[in-house]
Design a protein around this motif. Structure first.
Motif, mmCIF file in Angstrom:
data_model
loop_
_atom_site.group_PDB
_atom_site.id
_atom_site.type_symbol
_atom_site.label_atom_id
_atom_site.label_comp_id
_atom_site.label_asym_id
_atom_site.label_seq_id
_atom_site.Cartn_x
_atom_site.Cartn_y
_atom_site.Cartn_z
ATOM 1 N N GLN A 27 0.953 4.919 -1.964
ATOM 2 C CA GLN A 27 0.897 6.145 -1.176
ATOM 3 C C GLN A 27 2.117 7.023 -1.445
ATOM 4 N N ASP B 26 -3.520 10.165 0.187
ATOM 5 C CA ASP B 26 -4.646 9.266 -0.069
ATOM 6 C C ASP B 26 -5.082 8.604 1.237
ATOM 7 N N TYR C 135 -2.900 -0.944 -4.546
ATOM 8 C CA TYR C 135 -3.831 -1.309 -3.469
ATOM 9 C C TYR C 135 -4.498 -2.646 -3.785
ATOM 10 N N ASN D 119 -4.472 2.838 6.185
ATOM 11 C CA ASN D 119 -4.181 4.130 5.564
ATOM 12 C C ASN D 119 -3.177 4.917 6.400
ATOM 13 N N ILE E 289 0.848 -1.201 0.000
ATOM 14 C CA ILE E 289 0.000 0.000 0.000
ATOM 15 C C ILE E 289 0.881 1.248 0.000
ATOM 16 N N THR F 169 -10.147 11.949 -0.993
ATOM 17 C CA THR F 169 -9.871 10.591 -0.512
ATOM 18 C C THR F 169 -10.542 10.310 0.828
ATOM 19 N N ALA G 225 -1.576 3.914 -8.217
ATOM 20 C CA ALA G 225 -1.686 3.666 -6.780
ATOM 21 C C ALA G 225 -2.829 2.699 -6.498
ATOM 22 N N THR H 14 -10.127 -1.600 -7.504
ATOM 23 C CA THR H 14 -9.247 -0.666 -6.784
ATOM 24 C C THR H 14 -8.657 0.374 -7.740
ATOM 25 N N CYS I 31 -6.774 4.578 0.948
ATOM 26 C CA CYS I 31 -6.028 3.409 0.472
ATOM 27 C C CYS I 31 -6.372 2.123 1.232
ATOM 28 N N GLY J 93 -8.965 4.525 -7.821
ATOM 29 C CA GLY J 93 -7.853 5.425 -8.093
ATOM 30 C C GLY J 93 -8.185 6.396 -9.206
#
Length: 319
Positions: free
Chosen positions: A57, A67, A225, A248, A53, A125, A221, A103, A70, A107
């Motif tokens: 990020q 973000d 994720y 996150n 992750i 986000t 990104a 995912t 996430c 994004g």
């Protein structure tokens, strides 16, 4: 004439590796089982989801964004890939692809709202965090998915190096970091990410499409994720709708400790891996010492503040 000091990387980049070495030395002295292959393997398995992750990020923070969604997007990806496999009997590769597509779509939504409507990444986000959480709970019925295809858990399997069991997911995480490091360092598109974070207006004036770079950073990104979703399923063996609620903050912590500037344009992605391992080492070492988890959170919070302070002071010193 260049001195040794001029040749060394900035302290913000060396910091996470120094902190990691110090933490390992302290816990190695104060605990009996810290310096063992099995314990180090366990630490890497514990951080592999947050570590992946943190790749996504890092890309976003390099562009001076952030973000908050996430972790929950990762949880949604894990539910989608496990539930479609269970409900519809889809082959595991197709189910995994669907999960990663979801995912990546989140994004894309984040990126479009940031680049087209010019909304602040924090607000965007934060909103998609709540949306992803609600969709995850509704789609799963707040129930854990337990019927998981064997292929989805393969990365959680281990192989032996000497007398130590190493998870395939750990090797995969390290490979992803090396690939991301090479892309950011050695390719034009990777250097554009730094340029956009450092000075978006100057980057636009030299002909680089800043909005397109930003949009693809958020999509990429999202893909990371999705990969983290697969690693989460591989590690736990289930699709858990309650996962992702703290990842996150853990990912942001890893990136900040890793020396990536919250102001964008500066940082080495391998530092995020070091930052994630620092957090894992702290929690593991303090647990071995019998220290309450409350103090683990306290120390992590202090480290984040120190890392951001060092970044701020280094920026002022560079002016």
């Amino acid at each position: 004439m260049n001195t040794l000091k001029d040749k060394l990387p900035p302290i913000s980049q060396l910091g996470p590796f120094i902190a990691l070495a110090i933490a390992c030395a302290i816990f190695g002295i104060t605990t009996d089982n810290f310096f063992s292959g099995a314990n180090f393997s366990l630490i890497l398995q514990q951080v592999m989801v947050v570590g992946v992750i943190a790749i996504g990020q890092t890309l976003i923070i390099l562009t001076a964004g952030i973000d908050l969604s996430c972790g929950m997007v990762m949880a949604l990806g894990s539910i989608v890939m496990t539930k479609v496999a269970e409900d519809f009997g889809l082959p595991a590769p197709l189910a995994i692809l669907l999960g990663i597509s979801v995912t990546a779509a989140f994004g894309l939504i984040n990126g479009l709202l940031v680049t087209r409507i010019k909304l602040p990444p924090f607000i965007v986000t934060l909103g998609t965090f709540n949306i992803a959480f609600a969709v995850t709970q509704l789609y799963s019925g707040a129930q854990t998915v337990t019927q998981v295809p064997e292929m989805m858990t393969w990365l959680g399997n281990t192989f032996r190096i000497g007398g130590t069991s190493v998870a395939y997911g750990t090797v995969f995480m390290i490979a992803l970091y090396l690939g991301a490091w090479f892309w950011l360092r050695e390719t034009a598109s990777g250097r554009h990410v730094y340029a956009v974070g450092n000075n978006p207006e100057a980057t636009r004036l030299v002909g680089i499409p800043t909005e397109r770079v930003l949009l693809w950073v958020y999509v990429l990104a999202g893909v990371f994720y999705g990969v983290a979703s697969l690693l989460s399923v591989a590690r736990t063996g289930v699709g858990d709708p309650n996962a992702g609620q703290t990842e996150n903050l853990d990912a942001i912590t890893a990136v900040v400790l890793g020396g990536t500037s919250l102001f964008g344009g500066r940082g080495v992605i391998l530092g995020s891996l070091a930052g994630a391992i620092v957090v894992g080492v702290l929690r593991n070492g303090l647990t071995l010492m019998g220290v309450s988890s409350v103090y683990q959170v306290l120390i992590t919070g202090i480290l984040v503040i120190v890392a951001v302070t060092v970044d701020q002071l280094s920026r002022k010193g560079g002016r």
